[in-house]
Every structure is written in structure tokens, then in C-alpha cells.
Design a protein around this motif. Structure first.
Motif, PDB file in Angstrom:
ATOM      1  N   VAL A 215       0.817  -1.224   0.000  1.00 60.01           N
ATOM      2  CA  VAL A 215       0.000   0.000   0.000  1.00 60.01           C
ATOM      3  C   VAL A 215       0.850   1.273   0.000  1.00 60.01           C
ATOM      4  O   VAL A 215       0.338   2.365  -0.271  1.00 60.01           O
ATOM      5  CB  VAL A 215      -0.972   0.025   1.202  1.00 60.01           C
ATOM      6  N   GLY A 216       2.134   1.148   0.265  1.00 62.78           N
ATOM      7  CA  GLY A 216       3.002   2.326   0.264  1.00 62.78           C
ATOM      8  C   GLY A 216       3.151   2.925  -1.131  1.00 62.78           C
ATOM      9  O   GLY A 216       3.099   2.232  -2.144  1.00 62.78           O
ATOM     10  N   GLU A 217       3.360   4.221  -1.170  1.00 66.63           N
ATOM     11  CA  GLU A 217       3.503   4.919  -2.446  1.00 66.63           C
ATOM     12  C   GLU A 217       4.746   4.455  -3.208  1.00 66.63           C
ATOM     13  O   GLU A 217       4.774   4.456  -4.446  1.00 66.63           O
ATOM     14  CB  GLU A 217       3.563   6.437  -2.210  1.00 66.63           C
ATOM     15  N   LYS A 218       5.758   4.042  -2.471  1.00 65.17           N
ATOM     16  CA  LYS A 218       6.976   3.564  -3.130  1.00 65.17           C
ATOM     17  C   LYS A 218       6.691   2.327  -3.978  1.00 65.17           C
ATOM     18  O   LYS A 218       7.303   2.130  -5.038  1.00 65.17           O
ATOM     19  CB  LYS A 218       8.058   3.250  -2.089  1.00 65.17           C
ATOM     20  N   TYR A 219       5.760   1.489  -3.493  1.00 67.82           N
ATOM     21  CA  TYR A 219       5.468   0.268  -4.255  1.00 67.82           C
ATOM     22  C   TYR A 219       4.680   0.585  -5.521  1.00 67.82           C
ATOM     23  O   TYR A 219       4.848  -0.075  -6.551  1.00 67.82           O
ATOM     24  CB  TYR A 219       4.724  -0.765  -3.409  1.00 67.82           C
ATOM     25  N   LEU A 220       3.819   1.605  -5.443  1.00 67.33           N
ATOM     26  CA  LEU A 220       3.109   2.038  -6.649  1.00 67.33           C
ATOM     27  C   LEU A 220       4.125   2.526  -7.689  1.00 67.33           C
ATOM     28  O   LEU A 220       3.999   2.227  -8.888  1.00 67.33           O
ATOM     29  CB  LEU A 220       2.118   3.146  -6.314  1.00 67.33           C
ATOM     30  N   ALA A 221       5.131   3.251  -7.221  1.00 64.58           N
ATOM     31  CA  ALA A 221       6.179   3.710  -8.131  1.00 64.58           C
ATOM     32  C   ALA A 221       6.947   2.520  -8.704  1.00 64.58           C
ATOM     33  O   ALA A 221       7.340   2.528  -9.886  1.00 64.58           O
ATOM     34  CB  ALA A 221       7.131   4.655  -7.393  1.00 64.58           C
ATOM     35  N   ARG A 222       7.152   1.508  -7.886  1.00 61.32           N
ATOM     36  CA  ARG A 222       7.855   0.305  -8.368  1.00 61.32           C
ATOM     37  C   ARG A 222       7.037  -0.379  -9.453  1.00 61.32           C
ATOM     38  O   ARG A 222       7.588  -0.845 -10.464  1.00 61.32           O
ATOM     39  CB  ARG A 222       8.130  -0.648  -7.199  1.00 61.32           C
ATOM     40  N   ILE A 223       5.737  -0.480  -9.243  1.00 64.86           N
ATOM     41  CA  ILE A 223       4.863  -1.090 -10.253  1.00 64.86           C
ATOM     42  C   ILE A 223       5.003  -0.359 -11.583  1.00 64.86           C
ATOM     43  O   ILE A 223       5.200  -0.971 -12.639  1.00 64.86           O
ATOM     44  CB  ILE A 223       3.401  -1.074  -9.786  1.00 64.86           C
ATOM     45  N   ASN A 224       4.905   0.953 -11.521  1.00 66.58           N
ATOM     46  CA  ASN A 224       4.985   1.759 -12.746  1.00 66.58           C
ATOM     47  C   ASN A 224       6.360   1.679 -13.396  1.00 66.58           C
ATOM     48  O   ASN A 224       6.494   1.871 -14.610  1.00 66.58           O
ATOM     49  CB  ASN A 224       4.637   3.216 -12.431  1.00 66.58           C
ATOM     50  N   SER A 225       7.356   1.357 -12.591  1.00 70.13           N
ATOM     51  CA  SER A 225       8.720   1.323 -13.102  1.00 70.13           C
ATOM     52  C   SER A 225       9.054   0.004 -13.792  1.00 70.13           C
ATOM     53  O   SER A 225       9.682   0.004 -14.868  1.00 70.13           O
ATOM     54  CB  SER A 225       9.714   1.568 -11.961  1.00 70.13           C
ATOM     55  N   ILE A 226       8.660  -1.126 -13.202  1.00 73.21           N
ATOM     56  CA  ILE A 226       9.142  -2.415 -13.728  1.00 73.21           C
ATOM     57  C   ILE A 226       8.106  -3.189 -14.527  1.00 73.21           C
ATOM     58  O   ILE A 226       8.463  -4.108 -15.271  1.00 73.21           O
ATOM     59  CB  ILE A 226       9.696  -3.307 -12.589  1.00 73.21           C
ATOM     60  N   VAL A 227       6.822  -2.864 -14.383  1.00 74.16           N
ATOM     61  CA  VAL A 227       5.792  -3.559 -15.161  1.00 74.16           C
ATOM     62  C   VAL A 227       5.522  -2.727 -16.407  1.00 74.16           C
ATOM     63  O   VAL A 227       4.758  -1.755 -16.374  1.00 74.16           O
ATOM     64  CB  VAL A 227       4.504  -3.769 -14.339  1.00 74.16           C
ATOM     65  N   THR A 228       6.147  -3.098 -17.482  1.00 73.60           N
ATOM     66  CA  THR A 228       6.108  -2.259 -18.687  1.00 73.60           C
ATOM     67  C   THR A 228       4.882  -2.500 -19.552  1.00 73.60           C
ATOM     68  O   THR A 228       4.442  -1.601 -20.264  1.00 73.60           O
ATOM     69  CB  THR A 228       7.371  -2.492 -19.523  1.00 73.60           C
ATOM     70  N   ASN A 229       4.322  -3.712 -19.496  1.00 71.93           N
ATOM     71  CA  ASN A 229       3.128  -3.995 -20.286  1.00 71.93           C
ATOM     72  C   ASN A 229       1.926  -3.280 -19.680  1.00 71.93           C
ATOM     73  O   ASN A 229       1.649  -3.407 -18.483  1.00 71.93           O
ATOM     74  CB  ASN A 229       2.881  -5.510 -20.338  1.00 71.93           C
ATOM     75  N   GLU A 230       1.200  -2.538 -20.490  1.00 72.46           N
ATOM     76  CA  GLU A 230       0.106  -1.698 -19.994  1.00 72.46           C
ATOM     77  C   GLU A 230      -0.979  -2.515 -19.305  1.00 72.46           C
ATOM     78  O   GLU A 230      -1.467  -2.141 -18.222  1.00 72.46           O
ATOM     79  CB  GLU A 230      -0.491  -0.896 -21.161  1.00 72.46           C
ATOM     80  N   LYS A 231      -1.382  -3.626 -19.906  1.00 71.95           N
ATOM     81  CA  LYS A 231      -2.448  -4.447 -19.318  1.00 71.95           C
ATOM     82  C   LYS A 231      -1.990  -5.093 -18.018  1.00 71.95           C
ATOM     83  O   LYS A 231      -2.742  -5.139 -17.034  1.00 71.95           O
ATOM     84  CB  LYS A 231      -2.891  -5.520 -20.314  1.00 71.95           C
ATOM     85  N   GLU A 232      -0.777  -5.601 -18.012  1.00 77.47           N
ATOM     86  CA  GLU A 232      -0.264  -6.233 -16.801  1.00 77.47           C
ATOM     87  C   GLU A 232      -0.101  -5.209 -15.681  1.00 77.47           C
ATOM     88  O   GLU A 232      -0.351  -5.511 -14.511  1.00 77.47           O
ATOM     89  CB  GLU A 232       1.063  -6.925 -17.105  1.00 77.47           C
TER      90      GLU A 232
END
Length: 514
Positions: A215-232
């Protein structure tokens, strides 16, 4: 504060070890020991005459609130320190090179740290040759207590995200369900003795740690950083939102998070008889007595050092005689289990399809189609058997044997190794022939028919058919060659010849032709 964190963790490990029945004097090999919560509990259980070798590949500066190095040093300085040896090494490399003997291996809440599912399989395959039993525990991905739901979703969220980072050092890198763990154990040649699901003690902080991470904001940033496929990426963000939403429900009720359910398992490299018992088929029966009609302990029917079925065992079970000897070098317990799934599928066609009033002949084509449905997941409900399910207090009628991921895995193993549905039908038709009035076993089993006189009378009431004993015609109609393929295995008796070691010699060929 430290004790508030540690005590529930220790109590959870105590509960695990009690269920595994770790005994004083045991030499235990613990894989993925981490900071040693389970290690210290194992050290207490094995007593002064036992020992725990605890292996973890993690760097000593990893972890919190204490690093692995700090925690392990603290435990070594305790009263139980002399009973523990910590090893920083790759588990598979250590297992293969260590010359020490161990009675039990333990993997307690370490599987999700592995870099990939194959790591677990590699470890289990290495352990299968070194220990008598393997005890495992991992989270069950279920929430008996609704307060655990955020933990379940947070774990799955991390698993999805971290799968995009091959170098991830997060707590959750590979999520495997209990069924997937069981499938790996089967593939490694292990038999599950026991599996239980339970809700761990209150106060464990695992749920809070994993939920806070997601739930931390850092993890949201991590998601946006390493999950490159838009749907995933959208899926990962949605799951994070679900964690936040379910956490809000728990807090709105003034309650605290609770750690999700845990699955604890006990597996061992057991005699193949347990696989036959699991199948619950008369055609693939448990090996119960030896040639002197004495009870056989499953531990007295070992695998070969290579993890293959022993030739003594193959000789003892008639259904296995129809698998060509050329496949012997591939006949592991997983192969055998896959063969049994094919036998179950044939039985399902005979019994269940007949009960539903549909065509019920297990031809090669029909059985192949049924197997394809199992592999594709189309037949995901159950296979049904009318035989008994043994293995506990009071045998129960096995009304339905549900297909699991393990069944699909071992079925694929059987087929990939060269197994065919034809071999199961060869066994069924030829064993039926042998037990018929034109077969060699008919006269030998006269006493059985006398004991089951009422059953024989009921059979006699069935309408006769001129083709009842036309087994060549039956095989042809099933899509098989008219001449039976097998049995491929037969053994010289003591008065016919022995090999140099005094054991019965194994030959290949059809018994009637040889």
C-alpha cells in the motif's frame, strides 16, 4: 517490542514442529533458515543428541529488524547454539556436496523467496536422495478469517510485480500454491503423507509487513517502473487498490490484520505402494504382502538409487507388466502416478459414463480424448471411482476423486516420457482375459470365486453374448492390435535361474511367447 514480534513467530514454529513429529536425536537439515525462528525451535526439539544444519543463500546483511548475520550470531550464543550449524550457501550445491547424513529436511516459509518454481523442484530432487522425509510449510492463499484477506491479495500482488524483476530481493518473489508445491514433490519422486491447513496464532506480523509494503507509495512507483506492459500494469495496480480497499474494511471494524492460513505438509520418498493406494483402483492395488503372504512395510520396497521403481516392485504388480521395459529408465513415481491417472480415466469412462446412460467403452480414441480433456483443464471436476480409498482410520468409499494440479503434472510426465493410453488398455483387457474361463488364472482363482459365490450368481444372470470371450475381437473394437501387447515383464523363479547376485533375473518379452 522485539518479544512481541518474536514470540508469535516462535509459537507458530512450535506448532509446525509438533505436527511434523520431529524427534529427539534427529539430524535435521533446514533449507531457507533466514533469521532462525524455525532453527532455534528445531534445536530445542532435537535435544542434546540431535543437530540442526541450517542453510540459507541470503547475504548476512539481509533482513530486518535484525539482519541474518545478527540473528544467527545471537542464536549461536544461546543455550541451543551448540546444536546448530549455520551455512551460507546455495541449498542445491550444499545438498549435493555435503557428506553428512540427515533424517529430516525442513522448508518452513521459505519457498516464496525462491527466484523461480524450478528452484523448489531442484531442491526437492536433491533432497529426495538424502533424507527420509521432507517437512514443508507455506502460506495457503486462503483466508478462513476475513481479516486475512488483505494479506492474501498483497502476497499475490507482490508475486505479479516481482515476476517482472529477475533480480528481485523482495520477500515474495515466487508464489506457489500448496497444489503446485505438491506437484513438484510428486515430480521429485515424493509421496505426501500428510497435509493440513490451519489458521496461525494471533499476533504474527507477516500480514502487516506484506500489506504495508504494497500500500506504500513507493510500491506504486515500483509497479509503474518495472511492469512495462500496460495491461499487466493495470492488473497490478488494481490488485494494489484491492489491498487498500480490503484493509479499509478491516480498519473500519476496529480490527487488526491477521496472517493468512498456512498449509503444512509432510512428504517422503516412499514405496510406490503409496501411489497405488492413492489411486484407489483394484487394477492398481497396494502392494500388501510378499511372496510368503507376509505384510510388507512400504519402507521395505525402496526405489533404486536413481529414483526409479525397483524391478522387484514391478514384478509384484500386474498392471505394471504392460509398460514396455524400454521405458524402465524413465519409470519414476511421477511416471507411475501418471499411468494411474490414465487407469482412473478408463475407469471413469466405464463406471461414470455408464451410470449417466452414455457410451461407456474406453477405446483408444475415447481414452485419448479423456486424457486430452484432463490436460486442457476441461475435465476439471473429478474422476470417480467405486473402489475404496485407504489410508487412515477406517477405509472410506471414494465416491469422487478430484483432479488436482498434481494429477495433471504427473499425467504430462507419463506422456512426455513415452507412456501411452494403450498400455492401460493392454493391462485391462489382458487381465480380464487371464481371469476369464479361457485364461490361465481362472483355475488358480477358483477359491476366490467360491468365497464370492453370491457375486458369481449375480454375474451369471447377465445375458450371455457369443463374443463374451472373444478377446481378440474386443481388442480390435477398442482400437488395439488383436494380439495382446504384453505383459512385457516376467521373472525367472528360483528354480529356473538366478543372476550372480542371487536376485531374480529380469527378462523382457511376452510371457506366453517366451
Amino acid at each position: 517490542m522485539t518479544s512481541l514480534i518474536a514470540m508469535p513467530q516462535i509459537q507458530h514454529r512450535i506448532d509446525l514442529i509438533k505436527s511434523w513429529d520431529i524427534q529427539p536425536g534427529e539430524k535435521v537439515l533446514e533449507i531457507g533458515c533466514g533469521q532462525g525462528d524455525c532453527t532455534i525451535t528445531l534445536a530445542a526439539a532435537v535435544g542434546e543428541s540431535g543437530h540442526v544444519t541450517a542453510v540459507d543463500p541470503g547475504p548476512l546483511d539481509y533482513g530486518g529488524p535484525f539482519t541474518l548475520g545478527q540473528a544467527q550470531a545471537h542464536l549461536k550464543a544461546s543455550v541451543y547454539g551448540s546444536r546448530v550449524t549455520f551455512v551460507q550457501a546455495d541449498p542445491v550445491d550444499f545438498i549435493r556436496t555435503s557428506e553428512a547424513e540427515y533424517s529430516t529436511a525442513v522448508l518452513a516459509h521459505c519457498i516464496w523467496y525462491f527466484a523461480s518454481p524450478t528452484v523448489l523442484l531442484d531442491i526437492l530432487q536433491a533432497l529426495a536422495k538424502r533424507v527420509k522425509r521432507i517437512c514443508l510449510s507455506e502460506y495457503n492463499l486462503t483466508a478462513t478469517d476475513p481479516r486475512s484477506l488483505p494479506h492474501v491479495i498483497a502476497a499475490l500482488t507482490q508475486a505479479i510485480v516481482e515476476s517482472h524483476d529477475p533480480n528481485s530481493t523482495h520477500n515474495i518473489r515466487t508464489v506457489l500454491s500448496p497444489d503446485a508445491i505438491h506437484a513438484s514433490a510428486l515430480e521429485a519422486g515424493l509421496v505426501q503423507q500428510k497435509r493440513e491447513v490451519f489458521t496461525p496464532v494471533e499476533g504474527m506480523m507477516d500480514a502487516k509487513w506484506e500489506v504495508d509494503e504494497v500500500v506504500g507509495e513507493k510500491y506504486l512507483a515500483r509497479i509503474n517502473s518495472i511492469v512495462t506492459n500496460e495491461k499487466e500494469r493495470a492488473v497490478a495496480v488494481a490488485m494494489r487498490d484491492s489491498v487498500i480497499g480490503s484493509l479499509g474494511i478491516v480498519k473500519a471494524k476496529g480490527e487488526k490484520l491477521r496472517t493468512m492460513d498456512v498449509s503444512r505438509m509432510k512428504d517422503r520418498l516412499e514405496a510406490e505402494a503409496d501411489y497405488l493406494q492413492f489411486a484407489s483402483l483394484d487394477l492398481a492395488r497396494d502392494l500388501e504382502v510378499n511372496e510368503d503372504d507376509e505384510p510388507v512395510d512400504p519402507e521395505d520396497v525402496p526405489l533404486t538409487p536413481e529414483g526409479l521403481l525397483t524391478t522387484q516392485y514391478i514384478s509384484a504388480d500386474a498392471t505394471l507388466h504392460y509398460i514396455p521395459q524400454a521405458l524402465y529408465e524413465r519409470m519414476t513415481p511421477a511416471f507411475l502416478h501418471g499411468y494411474i491417472v490414465v487407469l482412473q480415466a478408463a475407469l471413469h469412462i466405464l463406471v461414470e459414463d455408464f451410470a449417466q446412460g452414455v457410451a461407456c467403452v474406453p477405446t483408444v480414441e475415447a481414452l485419448s480424448a479423456r486424457v486430452d480433456k484432463i490436460l486442457s483443464g476441461e475435465l476439471s471436476s473429478q474422476l470417480s471411482s467405486s473402489s475404496k480409498k485407504s489410508g487412515g482410520e477406517g477405509d472410506e468409499e471414494a465416491g469422487e476423486t478430484k483432479l488436482t494440479a498434481a494429477d495433471v503434472t504427473v499425467l504430462k510426465t507419463y506422456l512426455d516420457a513415452g507412456g501411452k493410453v494403450d498400455y492401460a488398455l493392454d493391462a485391462i483387457t489382458h487381465l480380464a482375459f487371464e481371469s476369464s474361463p479361457v485364461g490361465d488364472q481362472y483355475r488358480l482363482h477358483q477359491h476366490v470365486r467360491e468365497e464370492e459365490a453370491d457375486f458369481v450368481k449375480e454375474i451369471a444372470k447377465l445375458p450371455e453374448c457369443q463374443n463374451d470371450l472373444a478377446f481378440k475381437l474386443v481388442r480390435s473394437k477398442l482400437g488395439l492390435d488383436e494380439e495382446n501387447a504384453g505383459p512385457h515383464w516376467f521373472f525367472l523363479s528360483d528354480d529356473e535361474g538366478e543372476d550372480e547376485g542371487g536376485e531374480e533375473a529380469l527378462y523382457e518379452g511376452t510371457a506366453k511367447d517366451s
